[in-house]
Design a protein around this motif. Structure first.
Motif, short mmCIF file in Angstrom:
data_model
loop_
_atom_site.label_atom_id
_atom_site.label_comp_id
_atom_site.label_asym_id
_atom_site.label_seq_id
_atom_site.Cartn_x
_atom_site.Cartn_y
_atom_site.Cartn_z
N SER A 3 32.67 1.88 53.23
CA SER A 3 31.32 2.42 53.23
C SER A 3 30.93 2.72 54.67
O SER A 3 31.45 2.14 55.62
CB SER A 3 30.35 1.42 52.63
OG SER A 3 29.99 0.48 53.60
N ASN A 5 28.27 2.02 56.15
CA ASN A 5 27.65 0.86 56.76
C ASN A 5 28.65 -0.05 57.47
O ASN A 5 28.36 -0.61 58.53
CB ASN A 5 26.88 0.05 55.72
CG ASN A 5 25.39 0.32 55.84
OD1 ASN A 5 24.88 0.36 56.96
ND2 ASN A 5 24.73 0.54 54.73
N SER A 6 29.83 -0.18 56.88
CA SER A 6 30.82 -1.07 57.48
C SER A 6 31.41 -0.45 58.75
O SER A 6 32.08 -1.13 59.52
CB SER A 6 31.93 -1.38 56.48
OG SER A 6 32.68 -0.22 56.23
N ILE A 8 29.48 0.91 61.08
CA ILE A 8 28.48 0.78 62.14
C ILE A 8 28.79 -0.44 63.00
O ILE A 8 29.16 -1.51 62.47
CB ILE A 8 27.07 0.67 61.53
CG1 ILE A 8 26.73 1.95 60.76
CG2 ILE A 8 26.02 0.40 62.60
CD1 ILE A 8 25.46 1.86 59.92
N LYS A 10 28.52 -3.83 64.96
CA LYS A 10 27.78 -4.99 64.46
C LYS A 10 26.43 -5.16 65.16
O LYS A 10 25.41 -5.41 64.50
CB LYS A 10 28.62 -6.27 64.64
CG LYS A 10 27.97 -7.47 64.00
CD LYS A 10 28.82 -8.71 64.05
CE LYS A 10 28.10 -9.90 63.39
NZ LYS A 10 26.70 -10.07 63.83
N ARG A 13 24.07 -2.76 63.64
CA ARG A 13 23.69 -3.15 62.28
C ARG A 13 22.63 -4.26 62.33
O ARG A 13 21.68 -4.27 61.56
CB ARG A 13 24.93 -3.65 61.52
CG ARG A 13 25.18 -2.90 60.21
CD ARG A 13 26.39 -3.47 59.48
NE ARG A 13 27.62 -3.30 60.27
CZ ARG A 13 28.65 -4.12 60.23
NH1 ARG A 13 28.63 -5.20 59.46
NH2 ARG A 13 29.71 -3.89 60.96
N ASN A 196 30.75 10.44 54.91
CA ASN A 196 31.17 10.22 56.29
C ASN A 196 31.27 11.51 57.09
O ASN A 196 31.93 11.56 58.13
CB ASN A 196 32.49 9.44 56.36
CG ASN A 196 33.62 10.11 55.61
OD1 ASN A 196 33.39 10.83 54.62
ND2 ASN A 196 34.84 9.90 56.05
N GLU A 222 22.89 7.11 55.08
CA GLU A 222 23.29 5.96 55.90
C GLU A 222 23.48 6.35 57.37
O GLU A 222 23.09 5.61 58.28
CB GLU A 222 24.61 5.37 55.38
CG GLU A 222 24.47 4.62 54.08
CD GLU A 222 25.84 4.19 53.55
OE1 GLU A 222 26.08 2.98 53.46
OE2 GLU A 222 26.66 5.08 53.25
N ASP A 225 20.00 7.33 58.89
CA ASP A 225 19.20 6.13 59.13
C ASP A 225 19.62 5.41 60.41
O ASP A 225 18.76 4.95 61.17
CB ASP A 225 19.31 5.16 57.94
CG ASP A 225 18.51 5.64 56.73
OD1 ASP A 225 17.75 6.64 56.87
OD2 ASP A 225 18.63 5.03 55.65
N VAL A 226 20.91 5.33 60.66
CA VAL A 226 21.32 4.60 61.86
C VAL A 226 20.99 5.40 63.12
O VAL A 226 20.60 4.84 64.15
CB VAL A 226 22.82 4.17 61.81
CG1 VAL A 226 23.77 5.33 61.95
CG2 VAL A 226 23.11 3.13 62.89
#
Ligand SMILES: *Cc1c(COP(=O)(O)O)cnc(C)c1O
Length: 351
Positions: A3, A5-6, A8, A10, A13, A196, A222, A225-226
């Protein structure tokens, strides 16, 4: 697939973003005593909307993509920098791009302490996916593909770009800064289905607003958002927002100007081919032409002496003795062609 998210970093996050005073409030008729602004000198006394809601609505209508899939930045250069910061651990991770390509990827990576790896293009500058695959490894977080590519001018084949996703599950960035100058299909419509993928656009080229600094990134939620989480809160200023809104509402004018530039590009390209010191005119999908000549340094200096500035790209891989010429107005192109004619005649005399 992993994903997004993984992917990003740490610390990003875990980051609690800066919350600006105006984040929670919508509307502009309140008594604003929250941001230490000056009550006088309206309207520029106010901080701009950190979420750029009005601007994103205009971009959203034009691009037919939800506002949640749009990031607005201080030029695409800001988006490039933020992508590196969001996804690449300095000293560990790396990013990959074809060589030659847009110089800012390498500079932005270096600033962030992220290793930059180059994958050579084929001789005709088409994408060499084998080379990309060889250069990438488990720590590759981003692949930058600029299409149409700067400085070579060609677009990469859609099937080859999408093929990268068969073996790469990091972030695939497609930089479409020059997309308006080509008939090839854009990737912007793919960001809703490919989580992605990031597509970069800018107002600096076809829209003629390099001076206001507005770049856009389009991607799944995702990723957007980041980027929003780590951007400086007021990264796009009020003057830029207003001018960008005005600019984007006149796409007819943009289309006219692009048609004129594309016309001038074919005229210039034909004329260049007839000059004896020109060895090769590379086909272009962009608002510039890469040209191989007998002696790029000599031609460059001659043009400078006549007050005409082009870009000597000789040091770029596969571009020895190449200059990159931006398509100017008709009048500027006439001045250039006149100077090239004179250069040819002085050349003749000396040889
Ligand atoms: C010119 C250009 C841009 C535009 O950058 P801005 O910061 O938006 O002006 C982006 N990518 C490439 C490849 C370019 O050549």
């Amino acid at each position: 697939m992993e994903s997004v998210n993984s992917l990003i970093r740490k610390n990003i996050r875990d980051l609690k973003p800066y919350s600006s005073a105006r984040d929670e409030f919508e509307g502009d008729d309140a008594v604003f005593l929250d941001a230490n602004e000056n009550p006088y000198f309206r309207p520029l006394n106010r901080y701009p909307d950190p979420r750029q809601r009005h601007l994103k609505k205009v971009i959203s209508d034009m691009m037919q993509l939800p506002a949640d899939n749009i990031f607005a930045g201080n030029g695409s250069d800001e988006a490039i920098d933020l992508l590196l910061r969001a996804f690449c651990e300095p000293g560990t991770d790396n990013v990959v791009a074809p060589d030659p390509s847009y110089g800012m990827y390498e500079v932005a990576a270096a600033i962030n302490g992220v290793e930059y790896r180059k994958a050579e293009l084929d001789d005709d500058f088409s994408l060499n996916t084998e080379a990309l695959r060889e250069v990438a490894d488990d720590n590759t977080r981003i692949i930058f593909l600029c299409s149409p590519n700067n400085p070579t001018g060609n677009s990469f084949r859609r099937s080859e770009v999408l093929g990268v996703l068969d073996w790469f599950s990091g972030i695939l960035v497609i930089d479409e800064a020059y997309i308006d100058f080509t008939g090839t299909q854009a990737f912007i419509g793919d960001v809703l289905t490919i989580p992605n993928m990031v597509v970069l656009r800018t107002l600096s080229k076809a829209w003629g607003r390099a001076g206001i600094r507005l770049g856009m990134a389009f991607a799944g939620r995702e990723i957007i958002d980041v980027l929003n989480k780590i951007k400086p809160p007021y990264n796009v200023n009020s003057l830029t927002i207003d001018e960008a809104v005005r600019t984007l509402q006149d796409h007819m004018l943009k289309d006219q100007v692009v048609a004129e530039i594309v016309d001038t590009r074919s005229m210039l390209s034909e004329r260049l081919k007839s000059l004896p010191f020109v060895k090769k005119v590379y086909p272009s999908d962009a608002n510039f032409i890469l040209v191989k000549v007998d002696d790029a340094g000599d031609l460059y200096s001659y043009l400078v002496s006549r007050n005409i500035i082009v870009r000597n790209r000789s040091s770029a891989t596969g571009c020895s003795n190449c200059v990159r010429i931006t398509i100017g107005s008709r009048a500027e192109t006439d001045i250039l062609l006149d100077a090239l004619g004179r250069y040819e005649r002085s050349h003749d005399k000396h040889s």
